[in-house]
Design an enzyme around this catalytic site. Structure first.
Site, mmCIF file in Angstrom:
data_model
loop_
_atom_site.group_PDB
_atom_site.id
_atom_site.type_symbol
_atom_site.label_atom_id
_atom_site.label_comp_id
_atom_site.label_asym_id
_atom_site.label_seq_id
_atom_site.Cartn_x
_atom_site.Cartn_y
_atom_site.Cartn_z
ATOM 1 N N GLY A 44 0.838 -1.194 0.000
ATOM 2 C CA GLY A 44 0.000 0.000 0.000
ATOM 3 C C GLY A 44 0.870 1.239 0.000
ATOM 4 O O GLY A 44 2.033 1.198 -0.415
ATOM 5 N N SER A 45 0.323 2.316 0.494
ATOM 6 C CA SER A 45 1.036 3.590 0.429
ATOM 7 C C SER A 45 2.112 3.678 1.527
ATOM 8 O O SER A 45 2.026 2.984 2.549
ATOM 9 C CB SER A 45 0.054 4.741 0.592
ATOM 10 N N THR A 46 3.061 4.553 1.313
ATOM 11 C CA THR A 46 4.134 4.746 2.294
ATOM 12 C C THR A 46 3.564 5.276 3.607
ATOM 13 O O THR A 46 3.981 4.851 4.693
ATOM 14 C CB THR A 46 5.198 5.700 1.715
ATOM 15 N N THR A 60 0.602 4.750 4.956
ATOM 16 C CA THR A 60 -0.023 3.666 5.722
ATOM 17 C C THR A 60 1.032 2.670 6.189
ATOM 18 O O THR A 60 0.948 2.142 7.298
ATOM 19 C CB THR A 60 -1.101 2.942 4.880
ATOM 20 N N GLY A 61 2.038 2.431 5.368
ATOM 21 C CA GLY A 61 3.116 1.515 5.745
ATOM 22 C C GLY A 61 3.777 1.926 7.052
ATOM 23 O O GLY A 61 4.111 1.083 7.894
ATOM 24 N N GLU A 118 5.588 -3.276 1.118
ATOM 25 C CA GLU A 118 5.769 -2.925 -0.300
ATOM 26 C C GLU A 118 5.006 -1.633 -0.515
ATOM 27 O O GLU A 118 3.772 -1.632 -0.506
ATOM 28 C CB GLU A 118 5.206 -4.040 -1.204
ATOM 29 N N CYS A 173 2.256 0.977 -8.644
ATOM 30 C CA CYS A 173 3.404 1.460 -7.873
ATOM 31 C C CYS A 173 4.604 1.657 -8.790
ATOM 32 O O CYS A 173 5.419 2.547 -8.586
ATOM 33 C CB CYS A 173 3.725 0.485 -6.750
HETATM 34 P P1 NAD Z 1 -3.346 2.302 1.230
HETATM 35 O O1 NAD Z 1 -2.089 2.425 2.004
HETATM 36 O O2 NAD Z 1 -4.367 3.344 1.373
HETATM 37 O O3 NAD Z 1 -4.081 0.926 1.576
HETATM 38 C C1 NAD Z 1 -3.437 -0.324 1.483
HETATM 39 C C2 NAD Z 1 -4.135 -1.319 2.388
HETATM 40 O O4 NAD Z 1 -3.959 -0.923 3.741
HETATM 41 C C3 NAD Z 1 -5.648 -1.413 2.193
HETATM 42 O O5 NAD Z 1 -6.039 -2.774 2.358
HETATM 43 C C4 NAD Z 1 -6.197 -0.569 3.322
HETATM 44 O O6 NAD Z 1 -7.524 -0.954 3.666
HETATM 45 C C5 NAD Z 1 -5.225 -0.882 4.432
HETATM 46 N N1 NAD Z 1 -5.101 0.120 5.480
HETATM 47 C C6 NAD Z 1 -5.433 1.428 5.459
HETATM 48 N N2 NAD Z 1 -5.109 2.021 6.627
HETATM 49 C C7 NAD Z 1 -4.556 1.051 7.416
HETATM 50 C C8 NAD Z 1 -4.003 1.047 8.730
HETATM 51 N N3 NAD Z 1 -3.950 2.150 9.472
HETATM 52 N N4 NAD Z 1 -3.521 -0.114 9.203
HETATM 53 C C9 NAD Z 1 -3.532 -1.240 8.458
HETATM 54 N N5 NAD Z 1 -4.040 -1.292 7.199
HETATM 55 C C10 NAD Z 1 -4.551 -0.157 6.689
HETATM 56 O O7 NAD Z 1 -2.873 2.109 -0.276
HETATM 57 P P2 NAD Z 1 -3.788 2.038 -1.574
HETATM 58 O O8 NAD Z 1 -4.316 3.405 -1.814
HETATM 59 O O9 NAD Z 1 -4.724 0.885 -1.461
HETATM 60 O O10 NAD Z 1 -2.707 1.662 -2.693
HETATM 61 C C11 NAD Z 1 -1.986 2.634 -3.368
HETATM 62 C C12 NAD Z 1 -0.566 2.735 -2.847
HETATM 63 O O11 NAD Z 1 0.001 1.450 -2.780
HETATM 64 C C13 NAD Z 1 0.336 3.543 -3.751
HETATM 65 O O12 NAD Z 1 1.169 4.375 -2.981
HETATM 66 C C14 NAD Z 1 1.165 2.493 -4.464
HETATM 67 O O13 NAD Z 1 2.409 2.950 -4.943
HETATM 68 C C15 NAD Z 1 1.279 1.449 -3.408
HETATM 69 N N6 NAD Z 1 1.528 0.120 -3.986
HETATM 70 C C16 NAD Z 1 2.751 -0.432 -3.796
HETATM 71 C C17 NAD Z 1 3.040 -1.658 -4.366
HETATM 72 C C18 NAD Z 1 4.381 -2.296 -4.160
HETATM 73 O O14 NAD Z 1 4.511 -3.479 -4.427
HETATM 74 N N7 NAD Z 1 5.393 -1.571 -3.696
HETATM 75 C C19 NAD Z 1 2.076 -2.325 -5.113
HETATM 76 C C20 NAD Z 1 0.838 -1.737 -5.278
HETATM 77 C C21 NAD Z 1 0.570 -0.503 -4.694
#
Ligand code: NAD
Length: 496
Positions: free
Chosen positions: A245-247, A249-250, A267, A301
């Site tokens: 997901g996003s940095t 949230t990571g 990731e 991503c």
């Molecule tokens: P996001 O971070 O908003 O959400 C990712 C996941 O985390 C979702 O399942 C969401 O429900 C969950 N989430 C949200 N808040 C949380 C929390 N506080 N604790 C635990 N889980 C939580 O990301 P997104 O908008 O779904 O995806 C887009 C982002 O993901 C972009 O920045 C993209 O670059 C990145 N991405 C990275 C890769 C990679 O392999 N590096 C692959 C795909 C997407």
């Protein structure tokens, strides 16, 4: 156990359920997703409670005892049988993916095929014991033992492929897993945005299908509101979080996981540069660069997010990129001939809009596109847009829009462009484009990114390690390095 699609009909039109301890787990509350191409509401899906999570974790911990002791050969066979059956439902998974994610049919076909290919690819890698020393006095062996209960947190851009790409390696290495598909984060909600799930549908069906091949509690799913993610990352019964997901949230995931020293693989986002040398075939390279910049309407991503072109070919290259972009067909992904679908959700649409607003406020020059709305019809459509040589410190260069708006930038010297390409907190991917591959490799080796391509971008493989440098992530998925991240290392000293 094997199952052909003729014996077991999955209902892809409805009955989207969570699976806890091998059984459908119904919830009092449900909600629905939105088809981003039509804004029509989709089927109802569950809203998991905290008790559902406790129940799933308890079932997982019980299942782990046996699954971790199941011979590798049997675990592998079960994963491969599950893959075969997913493949037999390729058309249904593909159509569900188009409806919930918005991607065009050919790309949905690729993702569906990759969903299976990643399982098969990783099932071809066995982590064997390694003998470090075998002397007259002693033998030292390193083993890779499973961590326990893994939680997979999946984003909305590749909801099918990123589910099995996490679940398969976890199972192959003897772990059990709970999968959480993407839902709307409440912190980003505007008052008028309903809290709907983003992409739960295909993920829930994958896990439902898995029940034919794995004992209860080995593969489970929970679909919930924005509170489910934090409940998972702070649960003391979970041993590892595999997060994509996003940095932003990571960082929250890592902070929360640190309380119980859970293992994490993160990731995260990217801001991938392409460096284009003057010796390239301009038309062909521009076409490829445009493809990798706008794939999935900029919601990958690994999309190219900064395109650095040598100043001696800048104008010609820009015009070739503009022609390539003008040939894109924007529309509902289910329609033949559409190359680019809508953005996946309203939040993303609002975020991308801020970059379009900046065109005027920041005075950016537009090479093609420039106005956000692609259609008068409903749907989160955006006109693919190229910004012509904006300042290096502008938002469009520094941030990840995650939408179809990309800057084209000119460079003069090799050292300067390498410096600029590396001048970011991100480090996911990068590519170098040149007819002189030796020169390109010299540059590639100086780039700070987890994956670097020469004359390509976004070419990935289930057997190649994948991960980000800097704030693009921690750890690796896929390949033998990826499998090892689902394991503890155990060193065994045996005296003779
Ligand atoms: P996001 O971070 O908003 O959400 C990712 C996941 O985390 C979702 O399942 C969401 O429900 C969950 N989430 C949200 N808040 C949380 C929390 N506080 N604790 C635990 N889980 C939580 O990301 P997104 O908008 O779904 O995806 C887009 C982002 O993901 C972009 O920045 C993209 O670059 C990145 N991405 C990275 C890769 C990679 O392999 N590096 C692959 C795909 C997407």
């Amino acid at each position: 156990m094997t199952a052909s699609r003729h014996e077991d009909h999955l209902d892809f039109g409805g009955n989207f359920v969570q699976i806890i301890n091998g059984k459908p787990a119904f919830t009092k509350t449900t909600r629905h997703g939105i088809n981003p191409a039509t804004l029509e509401r989709m089927e109802e899906v569950p809203v998991a409670t905290r008790d559902d999570l406790h129940e799933a974790v308890a079932a997982a911990r019980a299942a782990f005892k046996q699954w971790s002791q199941t011979p590798y050969r049997d675990r592998k066979q079960a994963v491969l049988a599950w893959a075969d059956t997913i493949e037999s439902y390729s058309t249904e998974f593909r159509d569900l993916l188009i409806a919930e994610q918005g991607k065009p049919l050919p790309q949905a076909e690729i993702e569906t095929a990759s969903t299976v290919a990643w399982m098969r690819g990783m099932a071809g890698i066995e982590l064997k014991d390694e003998v470090i020393e075998d002397s007259h006095a002693r033998k030292i062996i390193t083993r890779h033992t499973p961590l326990g209960v893994v939680a997979a947190i999946v984003p909305w851009n590749f909801p099918l492929m990123l589910t099995t790409a996490k679940v398969a390696p976890a199972l192959l290495t003897g772990n059990v897993i709970i999968v959480k598909p993407s839902s709307c984060p409440v912190t980003l909600l505007s008052i008028n945005t309903p809290n709907w799930p983003f992409t739960p549908y295909g993920c829930l069906k994958l896990v439902e299908l898995a029940q034919l091949f794995f004992p209860p509690g080995v593969v489970q799913s929970l679909s919930g509101n924005d509170d489910l993610g934090p409940w998972i990352t702070s649960h003391s019964g979970i041993d590892k979080i595999s997060f994509t997901g996003s940095t932003a949230t990571g960082k929250l995931v890592m902070r929360s996981a640190s309380e119980s020293l859970k293992r994490v693989t993160l990731e995260l986002g990217g801001n991938d540069p392409a460096i284009v040398f003057p010796d390239v075939d301009i038309e062909e390279t521009a076409k490829q660069v445009a493809t990798f910049a706008f794939l999935n309407s900029g919601q990958v991503c690994l999309n190219l997010k900064r395109i650095y072109v040598h100043n001696s070919i800048y104008t010609q290259f820009r015009d070739a990129v503009v022609s390539a972009v003008k040939a894109f067909v924007i529309g509902n992904g289910s329609k033949e001939g559409v190359s680019h679908g809508p953005l996946q959700n309203s939040l993303q649409y609002s975020r991308v809009k801020t970059f379009f607003d900046d065109i005027e406020t920041q005075g950016w020059k537009v090479a093609v596109g420039g106005k956000m709305d692609a259609k008068a019809t409903k749907g989160y459509y955006v006109v693919p847009t190229v910004i012509d040589n904006p300042p290096e410190d502008s938002r469009i260069v520094v941030e990840e829009p995650f939408g179809p708006i990309v800057p084209l930038l000119s460079w003069e010297t090799e050292d300067e462009v390498i410096e600029r390409a590396n001048n970011t907190t991100m480090g996911l991917g990068a590519s170098v484009w040149s007819a002189n591959t030796a020169q390109a490799e010299k540059v590639a080796r100086r780039l700070e990114a987890g994956t670097v391509w020469i004359n390509n971008h976004f070419d990935i493989s289930p057997v190649a390690p994948f991960g980000g440098h800097k704030e693009s992530g921690i750890g690796i998925e896929w390949g033998s390095n990826g499998l090892k991240e689902f394991c503890n290392v155990q060193t065994l000293f045996s005296y003779k």
